[in-house]
Design an enzyme around this catalytic site. Structure first.
Site, PDB file in Angstrom:
ATOM      1  N   ARG A  18       0.875  -1.187   0.000  1.00  0.00           N
ATOM      2  CA  ARG A  18       0.000   0.000   0.000  1.00  0.00           C
ATOM      3  C   ARG A  18       0.896   1.215   0.000  1.00  0.00           C
ATOM      4  NH1 ARG A  18      -5.315   1.573   3.477  1.00  0.00           N
ATOM      5  NH2 ARG A  18      -6.132   0.104   1.972  1.00  0.00           N
ATOM      6  N   HIS A  24      -7.486   0.725  -6.376  1.00  0.00           N
ATOM      7  CA  HIS A  24      -7.712  -0.065  -5.156  1.00  0.00           C
ATOM      8  C   HIS A  24      -8.398  -1.387  -5.560  1.00  0.00           C
ATOM      9  CE1 HIS A  24      -7.957  -1.048  -1.081  1.00  0.00           C
ATOM     10  NE2 HIS A  24      -8.830  -0.186  -0.632  1.00  0.00           N
ATOM     11  N   GLN A  40     -10.209  -3.972  -3.087  1.00  0.00           N
ATOM     12  CA  GLN A  40     -11.486  -3.443  -2.605  1.00  0.00           C
ATOM     13  C   GLN A  40     -12.626  -3.797  -3.558  1.00  0.00           C
ATOM     14  OE1 GLN A  40     -12.287  -1.240   0.207  1.00  0.00           O
ATOM     15  NE2 GLN A  40     -14.310  -1.861  -0.480  1.00  0.00           N
ATOM     16  N   ASP A  46     -17.278   7.462  -1.609  1.00  0.00           N
ATOM     17  CA  ASP A  46     -16.029   7.316  -0.850  1.00  0.00           C
ATOM     18  C   ASP A  46     -15.697   8.699  -0.273  1.00  0.00           C
ATOM     19  OD1 ASP A  46     -13.589   6.439   0.184  1.00  0.00           O
ATOM     20  OD2 ASP A  46     -12.534   6.493  -1.748  1.00  0.00           O
ATOM     21  N   CYS A  63     -16.441   2.073   0.644  1.00  0.00           N
ATOM     22  CA  CYS A  63     -15.282   1.220   0.963  1.00  0.00           C
ATOM     23  C   CYS A  63     -14.850   1.372   2.412  1.00  0.00           C
ATOM     24  CB  CYS A  63     -14.137   1.543   0.012  1.00  0.00           C
ATOM     25  SG  CYS A  63     -13.584   3.253   0.125  1.00  0.00           S
ATOM     26  N   ARG A 109     -13.977  -8.160   2.370  1.00  0.00           N
ATOM     27  CA  ARG A 109     -12.548  -7.954   2.089  1.00  0.00           C
ATOM     28  C   ARG A 109     -11.768  -9.200   2.483  1.00  0.00           C
ATOM     29  NH1 ARG A 109     -10.707  -2.778   2.036  1.00  0.00           N
ATOM     30  NH2 ARG A 109      -9.014  -3.634   0.795  1.00  0.00           N
TER      31      ARG A 109
HETATM   32  N1   CP Z   1     -11.326   0.252   2.498  1.00  0.00           N
HETATM   33  C1   CP Z   1     -10.055   0.153   2.927  1.00  0.00           C
HETATM   34  O1   CP Z   1      -9.126  -0.131   2.173  1.00  0.00           O
HETATM   35  O2   CP Z   1      -9.900   0.353   4.263  1.00  0.00           O
HETATM   36  P1   CP Z   1      -8.506   0.495   5.018  1.00  0.00           P
HETATM   37  O3   CP Z   1      -7.892   1.790   4.576  1.00  0.00           O
HETATM   38  O4   CP Z   1      -8.889   0.520   6.473  1.00  0.00           O
HETATM   39  O5   CP Z   1      -7.638  -0.663   4.677  1.00  0.00           O
HETATM   40  N1  NVA Z   2      -9.918   6.872  -1.447  1.00  0.00           N
HETATM   41  C1  NVA Z   2      -9.509   6.482  -0.121  1.00  0.00           C
HETATM   42  C2  NVA Z   2      -9.781   5.031   0.097  1.00  0.00           C
HETATM   43  C3  NVA Z   2      -9.431   4.524   1.471  1.00  0.00           C
HETATM   44  C4  NVA Z   2      -9.653   3.054   1.599  1.00  0.00           C
HETATM   45  C5  NVA Z   2      -8.039   6.795   0.090  1.00  0.00           C
HETATM   46  O1  NVA Z   2      -7.245   6.565  -0.839  1.00  0.00           O
HETATM   47  O2  NVA Z   2      -7.688   7.277   1.157  1.00  0.00           O
END
Ligand code: CP
Ligand code: NVA
Length: 308
Positions: free
Chosen positions: A102, A129, A132, A224, A264, A292
């Site tokens: 990540r 993502h 997700q 989101d 999400c 997930r």
């Molecule tokens: N939706 C999602 O990816 O959540 P986190 O940022 O908590 O992993």
């Molecule tokens: N769009 C958000 C998603 C978090 C899971 C981010 O990138 O922070």
């Protein structure tokens, strides 16, 4: 072995396979059955951004599959002190069996994958993502019993989640309407890619700045956060710019009567969604979050073993 960096490289058939496998693994777990598909496999998680769902579900998931995990925050690795991605990927490939990353740029994940001899999974970048969206399609399938003849409405920021949802929907042949304020649209290259996919799959793609138009007759309403990780300094401006893009009960009424609401998470009540909607009967966000776990298990099995 293969990588899982975005949905762009997957076929419709592979996405449907992952959803099906996620459902199968879920039903096995519900029956108390944990088959060690990835026995003794070591999963590394390199995270430069915060995470609740992605981290915990991957860690629990690999354990349920008979393997184990190591959480590697970037600052604990020599990567944080300037060791190259190439060397890090080559070294970690000698110890680990698969890696979730990540981070910020998609190119970092791609570079890591280029030098890695073990599967690399994108656990979120600024662009995409993909883990997700597999869980989201699983949730839609559970609720609607199909992944065709459906309309998704995405309201809000044209961010990583929106881009991946668009790509996935365009591959599956789902209709999708995306409502974003001016200046916050999904990147043109992603839109062009999705348009190309839609020509083959038959998806109807709508891009608008009008949330009401987008949600009309939708089966799924998705939003989101307006402020993604790394955009904290833009928070005040974004809150102003996204005025009118909140998913409210009133907006939900324009969707189909049996429409579901997805997010999400993490969610910011009172900004992108009202508490009535996210905590109301149409919301499936906690099933979505649970999925997930099942979806990530399916992805890990798929990248390591192929189809089982
Ligand atoms: N939706 C999602 O990816 O959540 P986190 O940022 O908590 O992993
Ligand atoms: N769009 C958000 C998603 C978090 C899971 C981010 O990138 O922070």
């Amino acid at each position: 072995m293969r990588h899982f960096l975005s949905l762009n490289e997957l076929t419709k058939d592979e996405i449907l396979y992952l959803v099906d496998l996620a459902c199968r693994l879920k039903s096995e777990v519900k029956r108390g059955f944990f088959f060690p598909y990835l026995k003794h496999k070591a999963l590394g998680l390199i995270f430069t951004k915060a995470s609740t769902r992605t981290r915990v579900s991957f860690e629990v998931g690999i354990n349920q599959l008979g393997g184990y995990s190591l959480y590697l925050s970037k600052n604990d690795l020599q990567l944080g002190r300037g060791e190259t991605i190439e060397d890090t990927a080559k070294v970690l490939s000698r110890y680990l069996d698969l890696i979730v990353i990540r981070t910020y740029t998609q190119s970092e994940v791609e570079e890591f994958a280029k030098y890695s001899s073990i599967p690399v999974i994108n656990g979120l970048t600024d662009d995409y993502h993909p883990t997700q969206i597999i869980a989201d399609f699983q949730t839609i399938f559970e609720e609607k019993g199909k992944l065709k003849d459906l309309k998704i409405a995405y309201i809000g920021d044209g961010n990583n989640v929106a881009a991946t949802l668009l790509v996935g929907a365009s591959k599956l042949g789902l209709d999708i309407a995306v409502a974003t304020p001016k200046g916050y649209e999904i990147k043109k290259e992603v839109v062009d890619f999705a348009k190309d996919e839609a020509k083959r799959s038959g998806s109807n793609l709508i891009f608008t700045d009008n949330p009401k138009e987008a949600v009309k007759d939708a089966d799924v309403v998705y939003t989101d956060t307006w402020v993604s990780m790394g955009q904290e300094e833009e928070k005040e401006k974004r809150i102003k710019d996204f005025e009118g893009y909140q998913v409210t009960q009133e907006l939900m009424k324009l969707a189909k009567e049996d429409a579901i609401f997805l997010h999400c998470l993490p969610a910011y009540r009172g900004f992108e969604v009202t508490p009535e909607v996210i905590d109301g009967p149409q919301s499936k966000v906690f099933d979505e979050a649970e999925n997930r776990l099942h979806a990530h298990k399916a992805i890990m099995v798929f990248v390591c073993l192929g189809r089982i």
